[in-house]
Design a protein around this motif. Structure first.
Motif, PDB file in Angstrom:
ATOM      1  N   PRO A  82      10.839   0.215 -81.802  1.00 53.58           N
ATOM      2  CA  PRO A  82      11.169  -0.582 -80.614  1.00 53.58           C
ATOM      3  C   PRO A  82      10.138  -1.709 -80.463  1.00 53.58           C
ATOM      4  O   PRO A  82       8.934  -1.469 -80.576  1.00 53.58           O
ATOM      5  N   VAL A  83      10.618  -2.940 -80.260  1.00 58.06           N
ATOM      6  CA  VAL A  83       9.710  -4.083 -80.157  1.00 58.06           C
ATOM      7  C   VAL A  83       9.702  -4.718 -78.770  1.00 58.06           C
ATOM      8  O   VAL A  83       8.826  -5.530 -78.474  1.00 58.06           O
ATOM      9  N   ALA A  84      10.669  -4.365 -77.922  1.00 59.74           N
ATOM     10  CA  ALA A  84      10.701  -4.927 -76.567  1.00 59.74           C
ATOM     11  C   ALA A  84      11.421  -3.988 -75.622  1.00 59.74           C
ATOM     12  O   ALA A  84      12.414  -3.362 -75.981  1.00 59.74           O
ATOM     13  N   ASN A  85      10.889  -3.876 -74.393  1.00 60.08           N
ATOM     14  CA  ASN A  85      11.519  -3.139 -73.303  1.00 60.08           C
ATOM     15  C   ASN A  85      11.562  -4.103 -72.122  1.00 60.08           C
ATOM     16  O   ASN A  85      10.573  -4.286 -71.416  1.00 60.08           O
ATOM     17  N   LEU A  86      12.707  -4.752 -71.951  1.00 59.45           N
ATOM     18  CA  LEU A  86      12.841  -5.823 -70.961  1.00 59.45           C
ATOM     19  C   LEU A  86      13.522  -5.343 -69.685  1.00 59.45           C
ATOM     20  O   LEU A  86      14.411  -4.491 -69.732  1.00 59.45           O
ATOM     21  N   ASN A  87      13.090  -5.915 -68.559  1.00 62.73           N
ATOM     22  CA  ASN A  87      13.693  -5.630 -67.262  1.00 62.73           C
ATOM     23  C   ASN A  87      13.723  -6.936 -66.485  1.00 62.73           C
ATOM     24  O   ASN A  87      12.717  -7.644 -66.423  1.00 62.73           O
ATOM     25  N   ILE A  88      14.845  -7.256 -65.884  1.00 55.29           N
ATOM     26  CA  ILE A  88      15.033  -8.541 -65.222  1.00 55.29           C
ATOM     27  C   ILE A  88      14.028  -8.781 -64.088  1.00 55.29           C
ATOM     28  O   ILE A  88      13.613  -9.918 -63.847  1.00 55.29           O
ATOM     29  N   SER A  89      13.566  -7.735 -63.426  1.00 62.15           N
ATOM     30  CA  SER A  89      12.665  -7.926 -62.276  1.00 62.15           C
ATOM     31  C   SER A  89      11.185  -7.988 -62.651  1.00 62.15           C
ATOM     32  O   SER A  89      10.402  -8.558 -61.910  1.00 62.15           O
ATOM     33  N   CYS A  90      10.790  -7.428 -63.795  1.00 63.99           N
ATOM     34  CA  CYS A  90       9.354  -7.431 -64.098  1.00 63.99           C
ATOM     35  C   CYS A  90       8.992  -8.002 -65.467  1.00 63.99           C
ATOM     36  O   CYS A  90       7.896  -8.535 -65.629  1.00 63.99           O
ATOM     37  N   LEU A  91       9.868  -7.914 -66.465  1.00 64.62           N
ATOM     38  CA  LEU A  91       9.546  -8.445 -67.788  1.00 64.62           C
ATOM     39  C   LEU A  91      10.830  -8.968 -68.440  1.00 64.62           C
ATOM     40  O   LEU A  91      11.445  -8.300 -69.266  1.00 64.62           O
ATOM     41  N   PRO A  92      11.253 -10.190 -68.053  1.00 64.31           N
ATOM     42  CA  PRO A  92      12.513 -10.708 -68.589  1.00 64.31           C
ATOM     43  C   PRO A  92      12.398 -11.298 -69.997  1.00 64.31           C
ATOM     44  O   PRO A  92      13.402 -11.568 -70.643  1.00 64.31           O
ATOM     45  N   MET A  93      11.154 -11.501 -70.484  1.00 69.61           N
ATOM     46  CA  MET A  93      10.963 -12.105 -71.798  1.00 69.61           C
ATOM     47  C   MET A  93       9.682 -11.590 -72.429  1.00 69.61           C
ATOM     48  O   MET A  93       8.710 -11.304 -71.735  1.00 69.61           O
ATOM     49  N   VAL A  94       9.699 -11.469 -73.757  1.00 72.59           N
ATOM     50  CA  VAL A  94       8.494 -11.081 -74.478  1.00 72.59           C
ATOM     51  C   VAL A  94       8.314 -12.031 -75.657  1.00 72.59           C
ATOM     52  O   VAL A  94       9.286 -12.447 -76.294  1.00 72.59           O
ATOM     53  N   ASN A  95       7.052 -12.418 -75.901  1.00 73.01           N
ATOM     54  CA  ASN A  95       6.708 -13.278 -77.028  1.00 73.01           C
ATOM     55  C   ASN A  95       6.110 -12.400 -78.114  1.00 73.01           C
ATOM     56  O   ASN A  95       5.099 -11.731 -77.893  1.00 73.01           O
ATOM     57  N   LEU A  96       6.713 -12.403 -79.294  1.00 76.36           N
ATOM     58  CA  LEU A  96       6.244 -11.562 -80.392  1.00 76.36           C
ATOM     59  C   LEU A  96       5.279 -12.285 -81.321  1.00 76.36           C
ATOM     60  O   LEU A  96       4.845 -11.717 -82.318  1.00 76.36           O
ATOM     61  N   GLY A  97       4.955 -13.520 -81.014  1.00 79.17           N
ATOM     62  CA  GLY A  97       4.079 -14.282 -81.902  1.00 79.17           C
ATOM     63  C   GLY A  97       4.844 -14.661 -83.151  1.00 79.17           C
ATOM     64  O   GLY A  97       5.902 -15.263 -83.076  1.00 79.17           O
ATOM     65  N   GLU A  98       4.334 -14.275 -84.294  1.00 76.31           N
ATOM     66  CA  GLU A  98       4.988 -14.548 -85.570  1.00 76.31           C
ATOM     67  C   GLU A  98       5.228 -13.225 -86.283  1.00 76.31           C
ATOM     68  O   GLU A  98       4.613 -12.924 -87.300  1.00 76.31           O
ATOM     69  N   PHE A  99       6.114 -12.425 -85.760  1.00 67.28           N
ATOM     70  CA  PHE A  99       6.434 -11.094 -86.270  1.00 67.28           C
ATOM     71  C   PHE A  99       7.372 -11.273 -87.464  1.00 67.28           C
ATOM     72  O   PHE A  99       8.559 -11.475 -87.311  1.00 67.28           O
ATOM     73  N   GLU A 100       6.813 -11.208 -88.684  1.00 71.95           N
ATOM     74  CA  GLU A 100       7.545 -11.547 -89.902  1.00 71.95           C
ATOM     75  C   GLU A 100       8.015 -10.301 -90.642  1.00 71.95           C
ATOM     76  O   GLU A 100       7.227  -9.393 -90.912  1.00 71.95           O
ATOM     77  N   LEU A 101       9.307 -10.292 -90.981  1.00 77.19           N
ATOM     78  CA  LEU A 101       9.922  -9.159 -91.677  1.00 77.19           C
ATOM     79  C   LEU A 101      10.718  -9.667 -92.871  1.00 77.19           C
ATOM     80  O   LEU A 101      11.351 -10.715 -92.801  1.00 77.19           O
ATOM     81  N   MET A 102      10.709  -8.882 -93.960  1.00 77.84           N
ATOM     82  CA  MET A 102      11.490  -9.250 -95.133  1.00 77.84           C
ATOM     83  C   MET A 102      12.913  -8.716 -94.984  1.00 77.84           C
ATOM     84  O   MET A 102      13.114  -7.600 -94.513  1.00 77.84           O
ATOM     85  N   ALA A 103      13.902  -9.530 -95.369  1.00 78.68           N
ATOM     86  CA  ALA A 103      15.313  -9.131 -95.285  1.00 78.68           C
ATOM     87  C   ALA A 103      15.568  -7.935 -96.208  1.00 78.68           C
ATOM     88  O   ALA A 103      14.912  -7.805 -97.234  1.00 78.68           O
ATOM     89  N   PRO A 104      16.465  -7.041 -95.823  1.00 76.72           N
ATOM     90  CA  PRO A 104      17.346  -7.030 -94.660  1.00 76.72           C
ATOM     91  C   PRO A 104      16.656  -6.466 -93.410  1.00 76.72           C
ATOM     92  O   PRO A 104      15.804  -5.595 -93.504  1.00 76.72           O
ATOM     93  N   VAL A 105      17.064  -6.974 -92.246  1.00 79.56           N
ATOM     94  CA  VAL A 105      16.517  -6.560 -90.957  1.00 79.56           C
ATOM     95  C   VAL A 105      17.694  -6.330 -90.006  1.00 79.56           C
ATOM     96  O   VAL A 105      18.587  -7.166 -89.919  1.00 79.56           O
ATOM     97  N   THR A 106      17.674  -5.206 -89.297  1.00 82.89           N
ATOM     98  CA  THR A 106      18.697  -4.938 -88.293  1.00 82.89           C
ATOM     99  C   THR A 106      18.055  -4.921 -86.916  1.00 82.89           C
ATOM    100  O   THR A 106      17.056  -4.231 -86.696  1.00 82.89           O
ATOM    101  N   LEU A 107      18.617  -5.713 -85.998  1.00 89.15           N
ATOM    102  CA  LEU A 107      18.181  -5.753 -84.605  1.00 89.15           C
ATOM    103  C   LEU A 107      19.222  -4.997 -83.800  1.00 89.15           C
ATOM    104  O   LEU A 107      20.425  -5.223 -83.970  1.00 89.15           O
ATOM    105  N   ARG A 108      18.764  -4.090 -82.937  1.00 91.60           N
ATOM    106  CA  ARG A 108      19.711  -3.256 -82.187  1.00 91.60           C
ATOM    107  C   ARG A 108      19.285  -3.147 -80.736  1.00 91.60           C
ATOM    108  O   ARG A 108      18.106  -2.979 -80.427  1.00 91.60           O
TER     109      ARG A 108
END
Length: 159
Positions: A82-108
């Motif tokens: 897990p890379v982000a746990n977002l909530n509209i009232s307290c954390l609507p956005m997260v900056n991951l910097g330059e989080f680099e991954l080699m393909a294939p990558v699945t976002l869920r």
């Protein structure tokens, strides 16, 4: 955007790698809960996904939205994190910097209904032999003989 880097391999042969970057974005929601970033199989090209930001979109509910990434680890095994746990009232956005991954990558979207937008860069690294690029580089360079000489500016004298 593209970059060219010089490298000297173990065999002592100079080679250059070219890195091109393209904007990447996908939206996860209850209707589309996952996205898989895949690349074409090519011997001379490597594809990377550089994640930068994950943010909630318009219409997000008051709930936790967990985004998970599945990719290969250093041993070649799939791992989900897990890379982000977002909530509209307290954390609507997260900056991951330059989080680099080699393909294939699945976002869920592991929990929540979204919408969640994931953005970053699609990086394409191409290996080229030094001799191939050296001919191209020579054409782009301007020799000193072709450049006009620079003359100093004339100073105005006070009357």
């Amino acid at each position: 955007m593209s970059f060219v880097e010089d490298e000297v391999s173990d065999s002592g042969v100079e080679s250059r790698s070219r890195l091109e970057s393209y904007v990447f974005s996908c939206q996860l929601s209850s209707e589309v809960p996952f996205y898989t970033f895949q690349a074409d199989e090519d011997d001379d090209v490597e594809h990377f996904l550089e994640l930068r930001t994950i943010c909630l979109g318009d219409g997000a509910k008051e709930e936790n939205n967990v985004v998970e990434v599945t990719a290969m680890n250093h041993q070649g095994k799939k791992i989900s994190v897990p890379v982000a746990n977002l909530n509209i009232s307290c954390l609507p956005m997260v900056n991951l910097g330059e989080f680099e991954l080699m393909a294939p990558v699945t976002l869920r979207l592991k929990s929540g209904t979204g919408p969640v937008t994931v953005s970053g860069l699609h990086l394409v690294a191409t290996e080229n032999e030094g001799s191939e690029l050296s001919d191209e580089d020579d054409d782009d360079e301007v020799s000193e003989e072709e450049m006009p000489s620079i003359k100093p500016a004339k100073k105005k004298q006070k009357a």
